[in-house]
Design a protein around this motif. Sequence first.
Motif, PDB file in Angstrom:
ATOM      1  N   UNK A 245       0.747  -0.997  -0.061  1.00 11.64           N
ATOM      2  CA  UNK A 245      -0.475   0.153  -0.204  1.00 11.64           C
ATOM      3  C   UNK A 245       0.917   1.160   0.154  1.00 11.64           C
ATOM      4  N   UNK A 246       1.814   1.829   1.124  1.00 11.37           N
ATOM      5  CA  UNK A 246       2.663   1.757   0.843  1.00 11.37           C
ATOM      6  C   UNK A 246       3.445   2.863  -0.516  1.00 11.37           C
ATOM      7  N   UNK A 247       3.785   1.616  -1.181  1.00 12.99           N
ATOM      8  CA  UNK A 247       4.383   1.263  -2.358  1.00 12.99           C
ATOM      9  C   UNK A 247       3.402   2.687  -3.439  1.00 12.99           C
ATOM     10  N   UNK A 248       2.448   1.744  -3.193  1.00  7.20           N
ATOM     11  CA  UNK A 248       1.525   2.728  -4.157  1.00  7.20           C
ATOM     12  C   UNK A 248       1.156   4.325  -4.262  1.00  7.20           C
ATOM     13  N   UNK A 249       0.915   4.070  -2.172  1.00  4.90           N
ATOM     14  CA  UNK A 249       1.391   5.887  -2.538  1.00  4.90           C
ATOM     15  C   UNK A 249       2.055   6.654  -2.455  1.00  4.90           C
ATOM     16  N   UNK A 250       3.586   6.087  -2.835  1.00  2.00           N
ATOM     17  CA  UNK A 250       4.435   6.579  -3.587  1.00  2.00           C
ATOM     18  C   UNK A 250       4.650   6.988  -5.240  1.00  2.00           C
ATOM     19  N   UNK A 251       3.183   5.594  -4.898  1.00  2.00           N
ATOM     20  CA  UNK A 251       3.665   5.933  -7.486  1.00  2.00           C
ATOM     21  C   UNK A 251       2.838   7.130  -7.210  1.00  2.00           C
ATOM     22  N   UNK A 252       1.608   7.216  -6.791  1.00  2.00           N
ATOM     23  CA  UNK A 252       0.235   7.719  -6.545  1.00  2.00           C
ATOM     24  C   UNK A 252       0.771   8.854  -6.766  1.00  2.00           C
ATOM     25  N   UNK A 253       1.685   9.594  -5.502  1.00  2.00           N
ATOM     26  CA  UNK A 253       2.485  11.112  -5.369  1.00  2.00           C
ATOM     27  C   UNK A 253       2.948  11.880  -6.708  1.00  2.00           C
ATOM     28  N   UNK A 254       3.387  11.096  -7.488  1.00  2.00           N
ATOM     29  CA  UNK A 254       4.546  11.080  -9.178  1.00  2.00           C
ATOM     30  C   UNK A 254       3.784   9.896 -10.567  1.00  2.00           C
ATOM     31  N   UNK A 255       2.193   9.610 -10.185  1.00  2.00           N
ATOM     32  CA  UNK A 255       1.410   9.066 -10.697  1.00  2.00           C
ATOM     33  C   UNK A 255       1.953   9.018 -12.106  1.00  2.00           C
ATOM     34  N   UNK A 256       1.739  10.509 -12.204  1.00  2.00           N
ATOM     35  CA  UNK A 256       1.823  11.008 -14.404  1.00  2.00           C
ATOM     36  C   UNK A 256       3.659  10.472 -14.185  1.00  2.00           C
ATOM     37  N   UNK A 257       4.435  11.252 -14.126  1.00  2.00           N
ATOM     38  CA  UNK A 257       5.961  10.659 -14.372  1.00  2.00           C
ATOM     39  C   UNK A 257       5.515   9.003 -14.540  1.00  2.00           C
ATOM     40  N   UNK A 258       5.891   8.528 -13.081  1.00  2.00           N
ATOM     41  CA  UNK A 258       5.771   6.691 -13.484  1.00  2.00           C
ATOM     42  C   UNK A 258       4.565   6.426 -15.152  1.00  2.00           C
ATOM     43  N   UNK A 259       3.953   6.615 -15.254  1.00  2.00           N
ATOM     44  CA  UNK A 259       2.855   5.815 -16.584  1.00  2.00           C
ATOM     45  C   UNK A 259       3.865   6.627 -17.954  1.00  2.00           C
ATOM     46  N   UNK A 260       4.374   7.853 -17.485  1.00  2.00           N
ATOM     47  CA  UNK A 260       5.221   8.037 -18.779  1.00  2.00           C
ATOM     48  C   UNK A 260       6.838   7.198 -18.799  1.00  2.00           C
ATOM     49  N   UNK A 261       7.119   6.907 -18.090  1.00  2.00           N
ATOM     50  CA  UNK A 261       8.425   5.514 -18.214  1.00  2.00           C
ATOM     51  C   UNK A 261       7.706   4.516 -18.680  1.00  2.00           C
ATOM     52  N   UNK A 262       6.186   4.266 -18.094  1.00  2.00           N
ATOM     53  CA  UNK A 262       5.775   2.744 -18.898  1.00  2.00           C
ATOM     54  C   UNK A 262       5.559   2.879 -20.308  1.00  2.00           C
ATOM     55  N   UNK A 263       5.068   4.008 -20.401  1.00  2.00           N
ATOM     56  CA  UNK A 263       4.566   4.077 -21.766  1.00  2.00           C
ATOM     57  C   UNK A 263       5.893   3.870 -22.709  1.00  2.00           C
ATOM     58  N   UNK A 264       7.101   4.974 -22.128  1.00  2.00           N
ATOM     59  CA  UNK A 264       8.072   4.296 -22.952  1.00  2.00           C
ATOM     60  C   UNK A 264       9.024   3.559 -23.379  1.00  2.00           C
ATOM     61  N   UNK A 265       8.281   2.078 -22.369  1.00  2.00           N
ATOM     62  CA  UNK A 265       9.018   0.783 -22.205  1.00  2.00           C
ATOM     63  C   UNK A 265       7.933   0.793 -23.353  1.00  2.00           C
ATOM     64  N   UNK A 266       7.126   0.546 -23.057  1.00  2.00           N
ATOM     65  CA  UNK A 266       5.765   0.196 -24.468  1.00  2.00           C
ATOM     66  C   UNK A 266       6.200   0.245 -25.350  1.00  2.00           C
ATOM     67  N   UNK A 267       6.638   1.081 -26.174  1.00  2.00           N
ATOM     68  CA  UNK A 267       7.287   2.247 -27.342  1.00  2.00           C
ATOM     69  C   UNK A 267       8.208   1.059 -27.637  1.00  2.00           C
ATOM     70  N   UNK A 268       9.390   1.347 -26.404  1.00  2.00           N
ATOM     71  CA  UNK A 268      10.545   0.416 -27.164  1.00  2.00           C
ATOM     72  C   UNK A 268      10.209  -1.308 -27.310  1.00  2.00           C
ATOM     73  N   UNK A 269       9.228  -1.549 -26.463  1.00  2.00           N
ATOM     74  CA  UNK A 269       9.030  -2.636 -27.155  1.00  2.00           C
ATOM     75  C   UNK A 269       8.334  -3.306 -27.857  1.00  2.00           C
ATOM     76  N   UNK A 270       7.400  -2.002 -28.212  1.00  2.00           N
ATOM     77  CA  UNK A 270       6.807  -2.625 -29.689  1.00  2.00           C
ATOM     78  C   UNK A 270       7.825  -1.864 -31.074  1.00  2.00           C
TER      79      UNK A 270
END
Length: 508
Positions: free
Chosen positions: A359-384
């Motif tokens: 739960x603490x991990x999720x709440x840390x991510x929530x504080x900067x969710x936008x950047x976290x999701x953006x980093x995930x999308x970069x990885x998706x683009x690379x994998x695609x």
Amino acid sequence: MPLDKPKKRRVAGYARVSTDSEEQLTSYEAQVSYYTEYIQKRDDWEFVNVYTDEGISATNTKHRDGFNAMIADAWAGRIDLIVTKSVSRFARNTVDSLTTVRKLKEKGVEIYFEKENIYTLDSKGELMITIMSSLAQEESRSISENVTWGQRKRMADGKVTMPYGRFLGYRKGEDGLPEIVPEEAEVVRMIYRSFMDGLSYYKIAQLLMKRNIPAPSGGEKWHRRTVESILTNEKYKGSALLQKKFTVDFLTKKQKVNEGEVPQYFIEDSHPLIIEPEEFELVQAEIARRKKIGKVYSSSNIFSTKLVCSCCGGFFGSKVWHSTSKYRRVIWQCNHKFQNGEKCKTPHLYEDEIKKRFIEVCNRIAADKENFVASCRQIVDMLSDCSAFDKQIGTLQIRADELTAVMQAFIKENAENAQDQKLYSQRFAEYEKQMNEVESNLQSLQHKKAERLSWKELLLGMIAELEKTDMMIHEFDEKLWRLMVEKVVVGIEGELTFTLRNGMEIEV
């Protein structure tokens, strides 16, 4: 009857066509009519019958009912002569052909091949039969290889076929492509949901039978293997891995599971999906997780194979303290804690504590969710971007086609012209070695590409969940746990380092 009147030869005809097409059936009927008239117009012949087979290949005689009935009658002394169109109509397998000729020769039964003008009982008959049958067998090999090449070409072009009669969820559409059967698709979705709810293959099969849901083959009984097959078939996510099996022998038509001997083709978005790709990949990850547990699966063990000991690298396992009292607690500790003579220094963990840390991990991510999701999308683009894989795969496929053509020509040359068979075998073994190496490399690249695309689907599923979920959670969310966590390393001070699907590490 006058003593000098010659005895008539009892003669039968044999006709065969190899497909069920209307054109070929017309040819089949013409053959029957032709041989009936051909035999009956001879004064010195007595018509017995025209034996027929239709819609089958001649590569062996095992399943040719008409052929086998004719041979049985000849062997029983009812036939003296068999008339047929050609060696290739009679048999394309040298061994079958010569065995049959010699078997009939023992009984004094002759075969006449009209096209080649060969009578098997004359002095040149058997030599000619050997040569003609060998060429016919090579023709059959060539046809088989051409058919196989055509199938592989369709696979490479992304054209998907399914065994619709026993494939739950799809039927063949009017355009020849797969289309979804809504009521069956709902059963498939229920199977996937039940598995992620913790049920085993066997329990899902029992549930389906309890609800009187027919099996894919139409029967009442569901087997655990059927459930497993549905849960692992990538076609349900709208993709297709083609050539999972291949024909080993063009004569026997024997097939085996493809373990890298021939290329496989992974086609994305080849047909409508029933299961979302991220859900499919989650199921595959859960299947792998359960296999690693190595004991009877328990639906409560979502932490199994996720918690890793920093001392020995082994997994944590669950233990129950005070199992029969009101103080009952489930704890997790290293499975090797008291093994190998040296005690691991990592402490045990309570399930509530693991959940609290997540739960603490999720709440840390929530504080900067936008950047976290953006980093995930970069990885998706690379994998695609699989262009590098596709280029290497294309090069290897061209090489495989070239080798196939060379081997076909080499085989044909050996069939038509006498050669040193020792040198022939050595050269052929070298060609096979090269082909095996090419196909092994193809298999490896296809596997790596499939793994890359699977990781991409998992990340897309995580992104989709993050975008619709408020990550500032107060209760443990099992779905988020499954989606986000790759592993958790337990330190000797009890600290937990979460490795997420996107590669990020968060220590709590």
